[in-house]
Enzyme design. Structure first.
Site, PDB file in Angstrom:
ATOM      1  N   ARG A   6      40.091  44.654  45.479  1.00 42.46           N
ATOM      2  CA  ARG A   6      39.382  43.411  45.195  1.00 42.46           C
ATOM      3  C   ARG A   6      39.775  42.847  43.849  1.00 42.46           C
ATOM      4  NH1 ARG A   6      34.403  41.760  46.730  1.00 42.46           N
ATOM      5  NH2 ARG A   6      35.232  40.005  45.577  1.00 42.46           N
ATOM      6  N   ARG A  62      53.470  33.082  46.729  1.00 44.23           N
ATOM      7  CA  ARG A  62      54.861  32.687  46.939  1.00 44.23           C
ATOM      8  C   ARG A  62      55.672  32.795  45.657  1.00 44.23           C
ATOM      9  NH1 ARG A  62      53.558  34.537  51.115  1.00 44.23           N
ATOM     10  NH2 ARG A  62      52.422  33.298  52.620  1.00 44.23           N
ATOM     11  N   CYS A  74      43.219  31.541  53.200  1.00 48.27           N
ATOM     12  CA  CYS A  74      42.212  31.063  52.255  1.00 48.27           C
ATOM     13  C   CYS A  74      40.981  30.646  53.047  1.00 48.27           C
ATOM     14  CB  CYS A  74      42.706  29.856  51.473  1.00 48.27           C
ATOM     15  SG  CYS A  74      43.995  30.219  50.289  1.00 48.27           S
ATOM     16  N   GLU A  77      34.101  30.305  50.037  1.00 47.15           N
ATOM     17  CA  GLU A  77      33.048  31.264  49.693  1.00 47.15           C
ATOM     18  C   GLU A  77      31.702  30.642  50.045  1.00 47.15           C
ATOM     19  OE1 GLU A  77      31.805  34.908  48.359  1.00 47.15           O
ATOM     20  OE2 GLU A  77      33.910  34.279  48.341  1.00 47.15           O
ATOM     21  N   ARG A  89      38.197  34.523  44.663  1.00 47.43           N
ATOM     22  CA  ARG A  89      38.140  35.955  44.957  1.00 47.43           C
ATOM     23  C   ARG A  89      39.304  36.311  45.870  1.00 47.43           C
ATOM     24  NH1 ARG A  89      32.848  34.086  44.743  1.00 47.43           N
ATOM     25  NH2 ARG A  89      31.355  35.411  43.641  1.00 47.43           N
ATOM     26  N   TYR A 107      39.221  41.839  37.574  1.00 49.84           N
ATOM     27  CA  TYR A 107      38.330  40.691  37.363  1.00 49.84           C
ATOM     28  C   TYR A 107      38.693  40.021  36.052  1.00 49.84           C
ATOM     29  CZ  TYR A 107      35.806  42.516  41.288  1.00 49.84           C
ATOM     30  OH  TYR A 107      35.485  42.949  42.549  1.00 49.84           O
ATOM     31  N   ARG A 115      31.426  42.033  38.324  1.00 53.66           N
ATOM     32  CA  ARG A 115      31.481  43.499  38.344  1.00 53.66           C
ATOM     33  C   ARG A 115      31.715  44.028  36.925  1.00 53.66           C
ATOM     34  NH1 ARG A 115      32.197  46.420  43.121  1.00 53.66           N
ATOM     35  NH2 ARG A 115      31.645  48.099  41.689  1.00 53.66           N
TER      36      ARG A 115
END
Length: 123
Positions: A6, A62, A74, A77, A89, A107, A115
């Site tokens: 993640r 790319r 894609c 959210e 994300r 992150y 997080r």
């Protein structure tokens, strides 16, 4: 073993170049920290908050050497009240021998708030 890696980042503006640049920074660190080669990647899913629509974050892949044939998508959210804005994300599913607790999740910027127990990146 298939593992999920993640990451998240934020942008200051809904600007195509910033979206792609910040997504590229995120993916570059995520790939480096987990020693991921494109041949090991099953798929990559990016999501973006509703205030980001100037570019597809997936376009950043790319710019990575050898990632031309990696499946990527894609999506939007979900809009949760009070959630972090201008956030991108990513979930990378990868074949790896790394133990789950040893995966480095990345992150950057304001996304570190998501997080704080996994502090890793750019401020």
């Amino acid at each position: 073993m298939i593992r999920g890696v993640r990451g998240a980042t934020t942008v200051e503006f809904n600007d195509a170049e910033q979206i792609i640049t910040r997504s590229f920074e995120l993916m570059t660190e995520l790939v480096r920290e987990n020693n991921i080669s494109p041949e090991e990647v099953v798929s990559v899913y990016f999501s973006a908050t509703e205030d980001i629509d100037a570019a597809f974050p997936a376009k950043s892949l790319r710019r990575l050497q050898g990632w031309t044939y990696v499946p990527v998508m894609c999506m939007r959210e979900i809009n949760v009240p009070g959630s972090l804005s201008k956030c991108i994300r990513v979930m990378v599913t990868v074949e790896t021998d790394i133990k789950q607790q040893d995966i480095v999740h990345v992150y950057h910027y304001d996304a570190e708030k998501l997080r704080p127990d996994l502090k890793s990146g750019k401020e």
